[in-house]
Write a protein that holds these residues in place. Sequence first.
Motif, mmCIF file in Angstrom:
data_model
loop_
_atom_site.group_PDB
_atom_site.id
_atom_site.type_symbol
_atom_site.label_atom_id
_atom_site.label_comp_id
_atom_site.label_asym_id
_atom_site.label_seq_id
_atom_site.Cartn_x
_atom_site.Cartn_y
_atom_site.Cartn_z
ATOM 1 N N LEU A 54 0.802 12.361 -9.741
ATOM 2 C CA LEU A 54 -0.243 13.498 -9.721
ATOM 3 C C LEU A 54 0.515 15.007 -9.708
ATOM 4 O O LEU A 54 0.028 15.868 -10.020
ATOM 5 C CB LEU A 54 -1.174 13.247 -8.659
ATOM 6 C CG LEU A 54 -2.186 12.103 -8.858
ATOM 7 C CD1 LEU A 54 -3.011 11.975 -7.519
ATOM 8 C CD2 LEU A 54 -3.018 12.506 -10.052
ATOM 9 N N ARG A 55 1.845 14.690 -9.282
ATOM 10 C CA ARG A 55 2.312 15.831 -9.304
ATOM 11 C C ARG A 55 2.679 16.429 -10.867
ATOM 12 O O ARG A 55 2.573 15.785 -11.777
ATOM 13 C CB ARG A 55 3.963 15.627 -8.339
ATOM 14 C CG ARG A 55 3.770 15.663 -6.989
ATOM 15 C CD ARG A 55 5.383 15.187 -6.407
ATOM 16 N NE ARG A 55 4.837 14.945 -5.054
ATOM 17 C CZ ARG A 55 5.640 14.175 -4.245
ATOM 18 N NH1 ARG A 55 6.756 13.428 -4.829
ATOM 19 N NH2 ARG A 55 5.511 14.063 -3.088
ATOM 20 N N PRO A 56 3.134 17.939 -10.613
ATOM 21 C CA PRO A 56 3.103 18.299 -12.056
ATOM 22 C C PRO A 56 4.131 17.846 -13.070
ATOM 23 O O PRO A 56 4.165 17.637 -14.283
ATOM 24 C CB PRO A 56 3.748 19.758 -11.784
ATOM 25 C CG PRO A 56 3.200 20.230 -10.472
ATOM 26 C CD PRO A 56 3.200 18.887 -9.766
ATOM 27 N N GLY A 57 5.269 17.113 -12.630
ATOM 28 C CA GLY A 57 6.169 16.492 -13.179
ATOM 29 C C GLY A 57 5.820 14.991 -13.745
ATOM 30 O O GLY A 57 6.489 14.593 -14.805
ATOM 31 N N GLU A 58 4.776 14.397 -13.408
ATOM 32 C CA GLU A 58 4.257 13.219 -13.715
ATOM 33 C C GLU A 58 5.198 12.132 -13.738
ATOM 34 O O GLU A 58 5.507 11.518 -14.740
ATOM 35 C CB GLU A 58 3.354 13.325 -14.982
ATOM 36 C CG GLU A 58 2.518 14.221 -15.155
ATOM 37 C CD GLU A 58 1.536 14.048 -16.448
ATOM 38 O OE1 GLU A 58 1.687 13.231 -17.205
ATOM 39 O OE2 GLU A 58 0.933 15.200 -16.790
ATOM 40 N N ASP A 59 5.969 11.919 -12.413
ATOM 41 C CA ASP A 59 7.215 11.292 -12.358
ATOM 42 C C ASP A 59 6.440 9.530 -12.281
ATOM 43 O O ASP A 59 5.730 9.517 -11.299
ATOM 44 C CB ASP A 59 7.686 11.603 -11.106
ATOM 45 C CG ASP A 59 9.040 10.692 -10.867
ATOM 46 O OD1 ASP A 59 9.247 9.728 -11.900
ATOM 47 O OD2 ASP A 59 9.540 10.759 -9.621
ATOM 48 N N ALA A 60 6.865 8.995 -13.066
ATOM 49 C CA ALA A 60 6.238 7.493 -13.114
ATOM 50 C C ALA A 60 7.408 6.487 -12.636
ATOM 51 O O ALA A 60 7.387 5.226 -12.636
ATOM 52 C CB ALA A 60 5.820 7.178 -14.670
ATOM 53 N N SER A 61 8.702 6.899 -12.027
ATOM 54 C CA SER A 61 9.642 6.113 -11.788
ATOM 55 C C SER A 61 9.282 5.241 -10.363
ATOM 56 O O SER A 61 9.810 4.193 -10.273
ATOM 57 C CB SER A 61 10.889 6.932 -11.438
ATOM 58 O OG SER A 61 10.816 7.930 -10.362
ATOM 59 N N LEU A 62 8.483 6.045 -9.459
ATOM 60 C CA LEU A 62 7.992 5.063 -8.455
ATOM 61 C C LEU A 62 7.267 4.056 -8.722
ATOM 62 O O LEU A 62 7.200 2.771 -8.048
ATOM 63 C CB LEU A 62 7.398 6.055 -7.319
ATOM 64 C CG LEU A 62 8.411 7.187 -6.749
ATOM 65 C CD1 LEU A 62 7.623 7.726 -5.655
ATOM 66 C CD2 LEU A 62 9.600 6.332 -5.873
ATOM 67 N N ALA A 63 6.216 4.132 -9.780
ATOM 68 C CA ALA A 63 5.418 3.001 -9.957
ATOM 69 C C ALA A 63 6.224 2.040 -10.754
ATOM 70 O O ALA A 63 6.097 0.943 -10.541
ATOM 71 C CB ALA A 63 4.543 3.878 -11.045
ATOM 72 N N LEU A 64 7.159 2.282 -11.620
ATOM 73 C CA LEU A 64 8.197 1.332 -12.207
ATOM 74 C C LEU A 64 9.006 0.599 -11.215
ATOM 75 O O LEU A 64 8.939 -0.676 -11.274
ATOM 76 C CB LEU A 64 9.014 2.130 -13.196
ATOM 77 C CG LEU A 64 8.356 2.448 -14.460
ATOM 78 C CD1 LEU A 64 9.358 3.348 -15.242
ATOM 79 C CD2 LEU A 64 7.702 1.397 -15.287
ATOM 80 N N VAL B 59 1.188 9.596 -5.594
ATOM 81 C CA VAL B 59 1.290 11.001 -5.473
ATOM 82 C C VAL B 59 2.314 11.618 -6.339
ATOM 83 O O VAL B 59 2.238 12.743 -6.827
ATOM 84 C CB VAL B 59 1.790 11.079 -4.015
ATOM 85 C CG1 VAL B 59 2.613 12.302 -3.834
ATOM 86 C CG2 VAL B 59 0.723 10.938 -3.136
ATOM 87 N N ALA B 60 3.174 10.819 -6.581
ATOM 88 C CA ALA B 60 4.580 11.164 -7.597
ATOM 89 C C ALA B 60 3.875 11.428 -9.198
ATOM 90 O O ALA B 60 4.034 12.252 -9.676
ATOM 91 C CB ALA B 60 5.401 9.966 -7.721
ATOM 92 N N HIS C 242 0.940 -1.241 -0.059
ATOM 93 C CA HIS C 242 0.150 -0.035 -0.099
ATOM 94 C C HIS C 242 1.049 1.219 0.089
ATOM 95 O O HIS C 242 0.689 2.264 -0.870
ATOM 96 C CB HIS C 242 -0.899 -0.013 1.088
ATOM 97 C CG HIS C 242 -1.812 1.206 1.369
ATOM 98 N ND1 HIS C 242 -2.905 1.523 0.369
ATOM 99 C CD2 HIS C 242 -1.774 2.287 2.183
ATOM 100 C CE1 HIS C 242 -3.459 2.659 0.841
ATOM 101 N NE2 HIS C 242 -2.797 2.966 1.881
ATOM 102 N N ARG C 243 1.933 1.221 0.610
ATOM 103 C CA ARG C 243 2.732 2.357 0.903
ATOM 104 C C ARG C 243 3.396 2.696 -0.797
ATOM 105 O O ARG C 243 3.450 3.828 -1.102
ATOM 106 C CB ARG C 243 4.054 2.092 1.856
ATOM 107 C CG ARG C 243 5.057 3.263 1.967
ATOM 108 C CD ARG C 243 6.089 3.063 3.095
ATOM 109 N NE ARG C 243 5.301 3.081 4.294
ATOM 110 C CZ ARG C 243 5.834 3.008 5.441
ATOM 111 N NH1 ARG C 243 7.185 2.765 5.751
ATOM 112 N NH2 ARG C 243 5.169 3.192 6.395
ATOM 113 N N GLN C 244 3.834 1.678 -1.110
ATOM 114 C CA GLN C 244 4.439 1.887 -2.478
ATOM 115 C C GLN C 244 3.333 2.507 -3.564
ATOM 116 O O GLN C 244 3.772 3.346 -4.373
ATOM 117 C CB GLN C 244 5.148 0.402 -3.302
ATOM 118 C CG GLN C 244 6.151 0.038 -2.604
ATOM 119 C CD GLN C 244 6.547 -1.355 -3.143
ATOM 120 O OE1 GLN C 244 5.569 -2.370 -3.249
ATOM 121 N NE2 GLN C 244 7.718 -1.453 -3.650
ATOM 122 N N SER C 245 2.225 1.894 -3.584
ATOM 123 C CA SER C 245 1.004 2.379 -4.218
ATOM 124 C C SER C 245 0.918 3.851 -4.165
ATOM 125 O O SER C 245 0.757 4.624 -4.976
ATOM 126 C CB SER C 245 -0.167 1.390 -4.204
ATOM 127 O OG SER C 245 0.132 0.302 -4.730
#
Length: 488
Positions: A294-304, A291-292, A283-286
């Motif tokens: 939804l931020r302006p930079g749309e960071d997908a690295s944490l999802a990967l 959150v990452a 749950h913490r990872q998700s």
Amino acid sequence: AFSGLDAGVARRGRGVVFSAAGGAEFARREVAPAAAAVAKLRESAAWPGDARVALFAEPAVLRALAAEARGAFDVVQRHDAAAVGLELRGRSPAFRAKALKILAMARAPFEETVYLDFDSKPCAPNFVETILAFLRDGVDVALADNYAGQGALAPRDHYQREHASGCVALRSASERTRSLLAAYLEAFLLLEKTPRGRRDQPALMVALRRSVENGLRDAPIPPSVFCRKNTSRTVSCDACVVAHKTAKYDLSFKIFGIGFKKTGTTSLAAALQRLKIGPEPSHRQSVAATVALLRPGEDASLALDAARGARSFSDAPWCMAATRGRLLERLFDTYPRAKFVLTTRPSREWWRSVRNWLFCLKPWNAERYARMLNAASASEADLVAAYERANAKVRAFFAERGAGDRLLELELSSATGRAFPWARLCAFVEAWGRCPAGDEVGRTYAKNAYETNEFGAKHPSEALGAEDLRRCAALQGSPDGAALRRRA
């Protein structure tokens, strides 16, 4: 007793044998998907041109198989146990299936044969050549060890251990191989009433030990060729040529649920859990990945990062795959054997669910939903339009890449009595051997958040105000509506 198992069999060349026992349900859930997988491998230039594929099946399976599935096999034969003196009436379905499996090995129409169970997935188009190579230098049969370290044992101890029977190479024309298979079937019948009678590997162990004493030559199929949980560090098509139960153990075989919220994501997650496709990210990872994105930079690295160690995914952040951070494209490219499930609902039904959720139960999430979908606002028109665009983008993405076989679209309507599409999901995720027998999803797995959550506000500022309560009452039709009672 069974020395004439292959009477009348004309053998030539080399090939693969499958055995199917059961009825129409087995044909639909296991035989048809396996046929499609083999047919795809045969399209490759690496498939040996002289290798054929045979299916031995009971009449009910053959009647249920569509023409397309039959077309994957060069040889299709009806199991005829009675013709060789094998009486199976009154036996359990599991016992009958294993006895017919041995019979299929014995009656293979090839001089050199690869036998595969349906849960042994061929990963590479050259698997026939690779496995049959272990029959060189006069070897009669090649088998995989059932346990790690078994190959290092002295011969006397080695043959006191079971071997795997889900992937076997046979020099079918060898008299020694024929004697092995006759002893295999005889031992299986003799062990029927014992605690070991539920499985065929003990019978194979007995027959192999006796046959080796009588001159049979055997060779090991190493874990680098046939990988299994008991003998391999990794069970994956990345690691071997044939992989056992990939839907259960292959970490690179991931199932991403990319449907947006309120489309049945909870039901999909529970269904995958029931099929033992896991684990899910924590749950913490998700939350961090959501959150990452939804931020302006749309960071997908944490999802990967979260995807690396898991196999089953649904809801956020995966529901933003088509709308934020090019997540869909990156998952598609990073995990070439991953598959994607797009859960949908009719737009009007989806909006009713979203409306009740956002404006009655969690109004503080309205702006968040809009950002997740890249909608202009949280109005009905904008959210529905963005929802439909996201679904269309997913369909177009796979169509443009010619990867329709990696996408399954499931419409999980909340209409009462709607059957859960177990057969389609199981075939898609290759859970061929453990798909639920019925079409209805059990109540344990069908419960959605309305039935299981308390919907309490996490912070005092999130509590519904008087206007919220009046609007919610209007949506529910009564100030005593279920949503208001839950919030009380």
